[in-house]
Design a protein around this motif. Structure first.
Motif, PDB file in Angstrom:
ATOM      1  N   GLY A  91      22.559  -0.509 -10.416  1.00  0.00           N
ATOM      2  CA  GLY A  91      21.490  -0.426  -9.427  1.00  0.00           C
ATOM      3  C   GLY A  91      20.374   0.529  -9.786  1.00  0.00           C
ATOM      4  N   TRP A  92      20.677   1.541 -10.609  1.00  0.00           N
ATOM      5  CA  TRP A  92      19.646   2.523 -10.969  1.00  0.00           C
ATOM      6  C   TRP A  92      18.470   1.863 -11.686  1.00  0.00           C
ATOM      7  N   LEU A  93      18.711   0.727 -12.347  1.00  0.00           N
ATOM      8  CA  LEU A  93      17.615   0.039 -13.038  1.00  0.00           C
ATOM      9  C   LEU A  93      16.522  -0.389 -12.062  1.00  0.00           C
ATOM     10  N   LEU A  94      16.928  -0.679 -10.833  1.00  0.00           N
ATOM     11  CA  LEU A  94      15.952  -1.115  -9.831  1.00  0.00           C
ATOM     12  C   LEU A  94      15.115   0.032  -9.293  1.00  0.00           C
ATOM     13  N   LEU A  95      15.460   1.249  -9.681  1.00  0.00           N
ATOM     14  CA  LEU A  95      14.667   2.407  -9.273  1.00  0.00           C
ATOM     15  C   LEU A  95      13.466   2.637 -10.187  1.00  0.00           C
ATOM     16  N   LEU A  96      13.412   1.908 -11.309  1.00  0.00           N
ATOM     17  CA  LEU A  96      12.296   2.083 -12.246  1.00  0.00           C
ATOM     18  C   LEU A  96      10.943   1.812 -11.591  1.00  0.00           C
ATOM     19  N   PRO A  97      10.764   0.683 -10.891  1.00  0.00           N
ATOM     20  CA  PRO A  97       9.452   0.480 -10.245  1.00  0.00           C
ATOM     21  C   PRO A  97       9.173   1.501  -9.158  1.00  0.00           C
ATOM     22  N   VAL A  98      10.221   1.974  -8.475  1.00  0.00           N
ATOM     23  CA  VAL A  98      10.035   3.002  -7.449  1.00  0.00           C
ATOM     24  C   VAL A  98       9.503   4.287  -8.085  1.00  0.00           C
ATOM     25  N   GLY A  99      10.083   4.672  -9.228  1.00  0.00           N
ATOM     26  CA  GLY A  99       9.623   5.861  -9.933  1.00  0.00           C
ATOM     27  C   GLY A  99       8.193   5.728 -10.418  1.00  0.00           C
ATOM     28  N   LEU A 100       7.860   4.555 -10.950  1.00  0.00           N
ATOM     29  CA  LEU A 100       6.484   4.334 -11.415  1.00  0.00           C
ATOM     30  C   LEU A 100       5.489   4.425 -10.260  1.00  0.00           C
ATOM     31  N   LEU A 101       5.858   3.824  -9.131  1.00  0.00           N
ATOM     32  CA  LEU A 101       4.963   3.880  -7.970  1.00  0.00           C
ATOM     33  C   LEU A 101       4.811   5.303  -7.451  1.00  0.00           C
ATOM     34  N   ALA A 102       5.893   6.050  -7.450  1.00  0.00           N
ATOM     35  CA  ALA A 102       5.828   7.438  -6.977  1.00  0.00           C
ATOM     36  C   ALA A 102       4.884   8.260  -7.839  1.00  0.00           C
ATOM     37  N   VAL A 103       4.981   8.080  -9.157  1.00  0.00           N
ATOM     38  CA  VAL A 103       4.090   8.800 -10.072  1.00  0.00           C
ATOM     39  C   VAL A 103       2.641   8.363  -9.858  1.00  0.00           C
ATOM     40  N   ALA A 104       2.429   7.056  -9.701  1.00  0.00           N
ATOM     41  CA  ALA A 104       1.071   6.544  -9.521  1.00  0.00           C
ATOM     42  C   ALA A 104       0.463   7.020  -8.208  1.00  0.00           C
ATOM     43  N   ILE A 105       1.264   7.015  -7.138  1.00  0.00           N
ATOM     44  CA  ILE A 105       0.762   7.491  -5.846  1.00  0.00           C
ATOM     45  C   ILE A 105       0.423   8.977  -5.925  1.00  0.00           C
ATOM     46  N   GLY A 106       1.271   9.747  -6.593  1.00  0.00           N
ATOM     47  CA  GLY A 106       0.985  11.167  -6.772  1.00  0.00           C
ATOM     48  C   GLY A 106      -0.278  11.398  -7.587  1.00  0.00           C
ATOM     49  N   SER A 107      -0.464  10.598  -8.631  1.00  0.00           N
ATOM     50  CA  SER A 107      -1.662  10.734  -9.464  1.00  0.00           C
ATOM     51  C   SER A 107      -2.926  10.400  -8.677  1.00  0.00           C
ATOM     52  N   GLU A 108      -2.849   9.336  -7.875  1.00  0.00           N
ATOM     53  CA  GLU A 108      -4.009   8.954  -7.076  1.00  0.00           C
ATOM     54  C   GLU A 108      -4.336  10.024  -6.037  1.00  0.00           C
ATOM     55  N   ALA A 109      -3.284  10.645  -5.481  1.00  0.00           N
ATOM     56  CA  ALA A 109      -3.495  11.678  -4.468  1.00  0.00           C
ATOM     57  C   ALA A 109      -4.204  12.903  -5.044  1.00  0.00           C
ATOM     58  N   MET A 110      -4.012  13.163  -6.328  1.00  0.00           N
ATOM     59  CA  MET A 110      -4.635  14.331  -6.954  1.00  0.00           C
ATOM     60  C   MET A 110      -6.074  14.076  -7.382  1.00  0.00           C
ATOM     61  N   MET A 111      -6.470  12.805  -7.348  1.00  0.00           N
ATOM     62  CA  MET A 111      -7.835  12.457  -7.727  1.00  0.00           C
ATOM     63  C   MET A 111      -8.749  12.516  -6.510  1.00  0.00           C
ATOM     64  N   ALA A 112     -10.051  12.646  -6.770  1.00  0.00           N
ATOM     65  CA  ALA A 112     -11.018  12.593  -5.673  1.00  0.00           C
ATOM     66  C   ALA A 112     -11.010  11.186  -5.102  1.00  0.00           C
ATOM     67  N   PRO A 113     -10.687  11.009  -3.829  1.00  0.00           N
ATOM     68  CA  PRO A 113     -10.541   9.661  -3.268  1.00  0.00           C
ATOM     69  C   PRO A 113     -11.851   8.896  -3.247  1.00  0.00           C
ATOM     70  N   ALA A 114     -11.802   7.668  -3.780  1.00  0.00           N
ATOM     71  CA  ALA A 114     -12.994   6.811  -3.752  1.00  0.00           C
ATOM     72  C   ALA A 114     -13.163   6.154  -2.388  1.00  0.00           C
ATOM     73  N   MET A 115     -12.072   6.066  -1.612  1.00  0.00           N
ATOM     74  CA  MET A 115     -12.110   5.493  -0.274  1.00  0.00           C
ATOM     75  C   MET A 115     -11.011   6.135   0.574  1.00  0.00           C
ATOM     76  N   PRO A 116     -11.093   6.064   1.887  1.00  0.00           N
ATOM     77  CA  PRO A 116     -10.075   6.676   2.745  1.00  0.00           C
ATOM     78  C   PRO A 116      -8.684   6.087   2.482  1.00  0.00           C
ATOM     79  N   MET A 117      -7.669   6.896   2.776  1.00  0.00           N
ATOM     80  CA  MET A 117      -6.298   6.468   2.515  1.00  0.00           C
ATOM     81  C   MET A 117      -5.947   5.204   3.287  1.00  0.00           C
ATOM     82  N   THR A 118      -6.427   5.108   4.530  1.00  0.00           N
ATOM     83  CA  THR A 118      -6.135   3.919   5.332  1.00  0.00           C
ATOM     84  C   THR A 118      -6.673   2.657   4.673  1.00  0.00           C
ATOM     85  N   MET A 119      -7.879   2.753   4.104  1.00  0.00           N
ATOM     86  CA  MET A 119      -8.470   1.598   3.440  1.00  0.00           C
ATOM     87  C   MET A 119      -7.713   1.260   2.163  1.00  0.00           C
TER      88      MET A 119
END
Length: 212
Positions: A91-119
């Motif tokens: 089952g741990w193999l299915l956590l790979l996309p979760v980990g990638l998304l977590a890193v990507a969401i964290g990276s986007e949060a550290m950037m200057a937002p181009a649009m509001p989070m809701t959008m």
């Protein structure tokens, strides 16, 4: 013959069964793929700014996430096609996309937002995402179930759910080239909901057609 002896007998046939299931799963997906591509070409198509979008790392991340779901799901579904196979340790193999998304969401949060989070969360294509991924998944799901039906899964609903995951992962990879919403928040929300729908369908159908 009691149940334990039957399972041991079926397991002893693995050397002959597994390659056959793998070949038939591949065949089923290859036969189904043109139908999914036809749905994509007829109703969606590649986004017009794809060449520009390729310079956006979050656009590329969508494909990394969807493929990191589809490929492990294929591997695990083949594993579960054997009668003695358990999900434990896989089952741990299915956590790979979760980990990638977590890193990507964290990276986007550290950037200057181009649009509001809701959008970023809701995007412009949430409705299409909810419709398109399941629609393109259904032919692939049928092909996957065809291949896995030639195995002997002891947990048919679980094997069917994995067939749904791999089908949704492949369909989402195709859809990602159309979707203009590249935010990881959008992917984590709407791609996940669409995938859950297909997974539920796979589990329901698999519990019936994958029985042996």
């Amino acid at each position: 013959m009691d149940t334990d002896q039957l399972i041991r007998t079926l397991a002893a046939d693995n050397a002959h069964r597994a390659p056959r299931v793998g070949a038939l799963l591949t065949t089923g997906l290859l036969v189904a793929a043109p139908f999914s591509i036809l749905i994509f070409a007829t109703f969606l198509g590649v986004r017009p700014d794809v060449m520009t979008a390729m310079h956006n790392p979050f656009f590329d991340t969508k494909f990394a996430v969807t493929l990191s779901l589809a490929i492990p799901a294929i591997i695990i579904s083949l594993h579960l096609s054997r009668p003695e196979a358990l999900m434990r340790g896989w089952g741990w193999l299915l956590l790979l996309p979760v980990g990638l998304l977590a890193v990507a969401i964290g990276s986007e949060a550290m950037m200057a937002p181009a649009m509001p989070m809701t959008m970023r969360l809701v995007g412009k294509n949430s409705r299409w995402c909810m419709l398109a991924i399941p629609a393109m998944s259904l032919p692939l799901l049928a092909g996957a179930l065809f291949g896995l039906r030639h195995g002997a899964p002891s947990r048919p609903a679980q094997a069917g759910a994995l067939a749904g995951l791999l089908s949704a992962g492949l369909a989402a990879t195709l859809y990602a080239s159309h979707c203009t919403d590249d935010s990881p928040l959008f992917v984590a929300t709407w791609y996940t909901i669409a995938t859950a729908i297909v997974t539920a369908i796979g589990a329901a159908v698999g519990s019936r057609v994958l029985k042996y």
